[in-house]
Design a protein around this motif. Sequence first.
Motif, PDB file in Angstrom:
ATOM      1  N   ILE A 143       0.852  -1.184   0.000  1.00  0.00           N
ATOM      2  CA  ILE A 143       0.000   0.000   0.000  1.00  0.00           C
ATOM      3  C   ILE A 143       0.893   1.241   0.000  1.00  0.00           C
ATOM      4  CG2 ILE A 143      -1.756   1.288   1.304  1.00  0.00           C
ATOM      5  CD1 ILE A 143      -2.606  -1.426   2.512  1.00  0.00           C
ATOM      6  N   PRO A 144       0.659   2.178  -0.910  1.00  0.00           N
ATOM      7  CA  PRO A 144       1.526   3.360  -0.996  1.00  0.00           C
ATOM      8  C   PRO A 144       1.355   4.314   0.180  1.00  0.00           C
ATOM      9  CG  PRO A 144      -0.298   3.541  -2.541  1.00  0.00           C
ATOM     10  CD  PRO A 144      -0.365   2.159  -1.972  1.00  0.00           C
ATOM     11  N   GLY A 150      -6.171   5.558   8.360  1.00  0.00           N
ATOM     12  CA  GLY A 150      -7.302   5.706   9.275  1.00  0.00           C
ATOM     13  C   GLY A 150      -8.612   5.810   8.521  1.00  0.00           C
ATOM     14  N   ASP A 151      -8.645   6.677   7.513  1.00  0.00           N
ATOM     15  CA  ASP A 151      -9.849   6.811   6.700  1.00  0.00           C
ATOM     16  C   ASP A 151     -10.164   5.517   5.966  1.00  0.00           C
ATOM     17  OD1 ASP A 151     -10.139   9.411   7.515  1.00  0.00           O
ATOM     18  OD2 ASP A 151      -9.442  10.304   5.634  1.00  0.00           O
ATOM     19  N   ALA A 152      -9.123   4.883   5.440  1.00  0.00           N
ATOM     20  CA  ALA A 152      -9.327   3.639   4.695  1.00  0.00           C
ATOM     21  C   ALA A 152      -9.939   2.559   5.580  1.00  0.00           C
ATOM     22  CB  ALA A 152      -8.007   3.156   4.109  1.00  0.00           C
ATOM     23  N   ALA A 153      -9.436   2.422   6.815  1.00  0.00           N
ATOM     24  CA  ALA A 153      -9.956   1.396   7.725  1.00  0.00           C
ATOM     25  C   ALA A 153     -11.433   1.629   8.016  1.00  0.00           C
ATOM     26  CB  ALA A 153      -9.160   1.394   9.028  1.00  0.00           C
ATOM     27  N   GLU A 154     -11.805   2.879   8.280  1.00  0.00           N
ATOM     28  CA  GLU A 154     -13.203   3.178   8.584  1.00  0.00           C
ATOM     29  C   GLU A 154     -14.110   2.920   7.385  1.00  0.00           C
ATOM     30  OE1 GLU A 154     -13.801   7.000  10.288  1.00  0.00           O
ATOM     31  OE2 GLU A 154     -12.611   6.573  12.080  1.00  0.00           O
ATOM     32  N   VAL A 155     -13.695   3.367   6.209  1.00  0.00           N
ATOM     33  CA  VAL A 155     -14.534   3.196   5.021  1.00  0.00           C
ATOM     34  C   VAL A 155     -14.666   1.724   4.649  1.00  0.00           C
ATOM     35  CG1 VAL A 155     -14.682   3.659   2.541  1.00  0.00           C
ATOM     36  CG2 VAL A 155     -14.095   5.508   4.120  1.00  0.00           C
ATOM     37  N   LEU A 156     -13.588   0.959   4.760  1.00  0.00           N
ATOM     38  CA  LEU A 156     -13.656  -0.467   4.439  1.00  0.00           C
ATOM     39  C   LEU A 156     -14.637  -1.198   5.358  1.00  0.00           C
ATOM     40  CD1 LEU A 156      -9.883  -1.160   3.784  1.00  0.00           C
ATOM     41  CD2 LEU A 156     -11.719  -1.430   2.113  1.00  0.00           C
ATOM     42  N   VAL A 157     -14.593  -0.895   6.648  1.00  0.00           N
ATOM     43  CA  VAL A 157     -15.509  -1.541   7.597  1.00  0.00           C
ATOM     44  C   VAL A 157     -16.945  -1.085   7.345  1.00  0.00           C
ATOM     45  CG1 VAL A 157     -16.138  -1.739  10.037  1.00  0.00           C
ATOM     46  CG2 VAL A 157     -13.741  -1.937   9.340  1.00  0.00           C
ATOM     47  N   GLU A 158     -17.137   0.208   7.115  1.00  0.00           N
ATOM     48  CA  GLU A 158     -18.483   0.721   6.850  1.00  0.00           C
ATOM     49  C   GLU A 158     -19.078   0.084   5.604  1.00  0.00           C
ATOM     50  OE1 GLU A 158     -17.437   5.149   8.718  1.00  0.00           O
ATOM     51  OE2 GLU A 158     -17.521   4.820   6.548  1.00  0.00           O
ATOM     52  N   ALA A 159     -18.292   0.019   4.547  1.00  0.00           N
ATOM     53  CA  ALA A 159     -18.801  -0.546   3.293  1.00  0.00           C
ATOM     54  C   ALA A 159     -19.045  -2.043   3.414  1.00  0.00           C
ATOM     55  CB  ALA A 159     -17.816  -0.253   2.161  1.00  0.00           C
ATOM     56  N   LEU A 186     -13.530  -2.922  -6.460  1.00  0.00           N
ATOM     57  CA  LEU A 186     -13.724  -1.474  -6.398  1.00  0.00           C
ATOM     58  C   LEU A 186     -12.755  -0.791  -5.435  1.00  0.00           C
ATOM     59  CD1 LEU A 186     -17.622  -1.422  -6.434  1.00  0.00           C
ATOM     60  CD2 LEU A 186     -16.119  -0.606  -8.251  1.00  0.00           C
ATOM     61  N   PHE A 187     -12.422  -1.446  -4.318  1.00  0.00           N
ATOM     62  CA  PHE A 187     -11.615  -0.785  -3.297  1.00  0.00           C
ATOM     63  C   PHE A 187     -10.107  -0.964  -3.477  1.00  0.00           C
ATOM     64  CE2 PHE A 187     -15.507  -0.420  -0.688  1.00  0.00           C
ATOM     65  CZ  PHE A 187     -15.349   0.894  -0.274  1.00  0.00           C
ATOM     66  N   LEU A 188      -9.673  -2.055  -4.064  1.00  0.00           N
ATOM     67  CA  LEU A 188      -8.233  -2.282  -4.164  1.00  0.00           C
ATOM     68  C   LEU A 188      -7.503  -1.192  -4.959  1.00  0.00           C
ATOM     69  CD1 LEU A 188      -7.881  -6.163  -4.473  1.00  0.00           C
ATOM     70  CD2 LEU A 188      -7.200  -4.701  -2.565  1.00  0.00           C
ATOM     71  N   PRO A 189      -8.055  -0.702  -6.066  1.00  0.00           N
ATOM     72  CA  PRO A 189      -7.349   0.394  -6.754  1.00  0.00           C
ATOM     73  C   PRO A 189      -7.137   1.611  -5.861  1.00  0.00           C
ATOM     74  CG  PRO A 189      -8.983  -0.581  -8.209  1.00  0.00           C
ATOM     75  CD  PRO A 189      -9.212  -1.174  -6.843  1.00  0.00           C
ATOM     76  N   GLY A 190      -8.085   1.893  -4.970  1.00  0.00           N
ATOM     77  CA  GLY A 190      -7.923   3.009  -4.046  1.00  0.00           C
ATOM     78  C   GLY A 190      -6.859   2.763  -3.002  1.00  0.00           C
ATOM     79  N   LEU A 191      -6.493   1.481  -2.806  1.00  0.00           N
ATOM     80  CA  LEU A 191      -5.420   1.127  -1.879  1.00  0.00           C
ATOM     81  C   LEU A 191      -4.092   0.944  -2.604  1.00  0.00           C
ATOM     82  CD1 LEU A 191      -7.314  -1.460   0.380  1.00  0.00           C
ATOM     83  CD2 LEU A 191      -6.718   0.907   0.961  1.00  0.00           C
ATOM     84  N   ASP A 195      -4.183  -4.248 -10.116  1.00  0.00           N
ATOM     85  CA  ASP A 195      -4.790  -5.457 -10.687  1.00  0.00           C
ATOM     86  C   ASP A 195      -4.811  -6.547  -9.621  1.00  0.00           C
ATOM     87  OD1 ASP A 195      -5.826  -7.427 -12.230  1.00  0.00           O
ATOM     88  OD2 ASP A 195      -4.060  -7.677 -13.512  1.00  0.00           O
ATOM     89  N   GLY A 196      -5.905  -6.578  -8.851  1.00  0.00           N
ATOM     90  CA  GLY A 196      -5.965  -7.523  -7.738  1.00  0.00           C
ATOM     91  C   GLY A 196      -6.907  -8.685  -7.957  1.00  0.00           C
ATOM     92  N   ALA A 197      -7.392  -8.875  -9.189  1.00  0.00           N
ATOM     93  CA  ALA A 197      -8.408  -9.904  -9.428  1.00  0.00           C
ATOM     94  C   ALA A 197      -7.911 -11.296  -9.060  1.00  0.00           C
ATOM     95  CB  ALA A 197      -8.859  -9.867 -10.889  1.00  0.00           C
ATOM     96  N   GLU A 198      -6.699 -11.651  -9.482  1.00  0.00           N
ATOM     97  CA  GLU A 198      -6.177 -12.979  -9.195  1.00  0.00           C
ATOM     98  C   GLU A 198      -5.901 -13.162  -7.707  1.00  0.00           C
ATOM     99  OE1 GLU A 198      -5.985 -15.618 -11.165  1.00  0.00           O
ATOM    100  OE2 GLU A 198      -7.041 -14.326 -12.602  1.00  0.00           O
ATOM    101  N   LEU A 199      -5.419 -12.086  -7.072  1.00  0.00           N
ATOM    102  CA  LEU A 199      -5.183 -12.131  -5.628  1.00  0.00           C
ATOM    103  C   LEU A 199      -6.485 -12.402  -4.877  1.00  0.00           C
ATOM    104  CD1 LEU A 199      -3.318 -11.548  -3.143  1.00  0.00           C
ATOM    105  CD2 LEU A 199      -4.040  -9.151  -3.352  1.00  0.00           C
ATOM    106  N   VAL A 200      -7.542 -11.718  -5.256  1.00  0.00           N
ATOM    107  CA  VAL A 200      -8.835 -11.888  -4.596  1.00  0.00           C
ATOM    108  C   VAL A 200      -9.367 -13.300  -4.819  1.00  0.00           C
ATOM    109  CG1 VAL A 200     -11.244 -11.140  -4.618  1.00  0.00           C
ATOM    110  CG2 VAL A 200      -9.408  -9.437  -4.643  1.00  0.00           C
ATOM    111  N   LYS A 201      -9.251 -13.813  -6.025  1.00  0.00           N
ATOM    112  CA  LYS A 201      -9.744 -15.174  -6.299  1.00  0.00           C
ATOM    113  C   LYS A 201      -8.964 -16.209  -5.498  1.00  0.00           C
ATOM    114  CE  LYS A 201     -11.837 -14.623 -10.852  1.00  0.00           C
ATOM    115  NZ  LYS A 201     -13.162 -14.976 -10.304  1.00  0.00           N
ATOM    116  N   ARG A 202      -7.657 -16.031  -5.422  1.00  0.00           N
ATOM    117  CA  ARG A 202      -6.823 -16.984  -4.668  1.00  0.00           C
ATOM    118  C   ARG A 202      -7.176 -16.979  -3.186  1.00  0.00           C
ATOM    119  NH1 ARG A 202      -2.081 -16.254  -1.892  1.00  0.00           N
ATOM    120  NH2 ARG A 202      -1.625 -14.222  -2.827  1.00  0.00           N
ATOM    121  N   LEU A 203      -7.336 -15.798  -2.622  1.00  0.00           N
ATOM    122  CA  LEU A 203      -7.637 -15.704  -1.193  1.00  0.00           C
ATOM    123  C   LEU A 203      -9.081 -16.095  -0.895  1.00  0.00           C
ATOM    124  CD1 LEU A 203      -5.682 -12.414  -0.508  1.00  0.00           C
ATOM    125  CD2 LEU A 203      -5.047 -14.726   0.213  1.00  0.00           C
ATOM    126  N   GLY A 204      -9.987 -15.815  -1.819  1.00  0.00           N
ATOM    127  CA  GLY A 204     -11.354 -16.290  -1.648  1.00  0.00           C
ATOM    128  C   GLY A 204     -11.413 -17.797  -1.581  1.00  0.00           C
TER     129      GLY A 204
END
Length: 210
Positions: A143-144, A150-159, A186-191, A195-204
Amino acid sequence: MTQQRASARRDEIIRAAAAEFDEAGYAGASLSSIAARLGRTKGAMSYHFSSKASLAHEVAEYHFTQWEGVHAAVRADGYVGLEAMILLSFVVATRFRDDVLVRAGIRLQHDAGLRDVKLPPPYVWWTGLTHKLLEEGRELGQIPANVDLGDAAEVLVEAFTGVQLVAHSQSRAQDIYERIERYWALFLPGLGVADGAELVKRLGAASAEY
């Protein structure tokens, strides 16, 4: 009644209460309706639980206390940072879909009729854990530096909470796995993950182990 039988009967009552809270909410549930699910009388339940409030507390405690163990298991298997966060989201989502105790525990957090039961503050633990995992992700170069953690943690939990509630309302959460895939798309590009599609599929897929 032996201790083993008493424990099994207690668990049976808690699960019946969870099903009632999940369907009717706290205000709509009653000891009579919970007893009816079990084919018993209120008197037969009173040995274990004297009130609806005590049952709600037990259901909520089940929901709140299981996640530390899940998080520990995920970390023991070597997942940290962003990977641990994504993996945990799928574990929570599938348990929400499949386990009435989890669904009821989450519903009780939102139930306006729940005034006589003291529960832990909702979302505080999850927001803290999400922030910690985001910090780990930054240390690992996932993550850059320009992302406000702080904002990211709150928004991720809220969403994520919104995803659960909408999925439950629309499909009884049968499509929540797909909704979580879309959530991360939708959220990974903001973090900072382009290109997180394969990462998400693997962890899912890996989440099925928990």
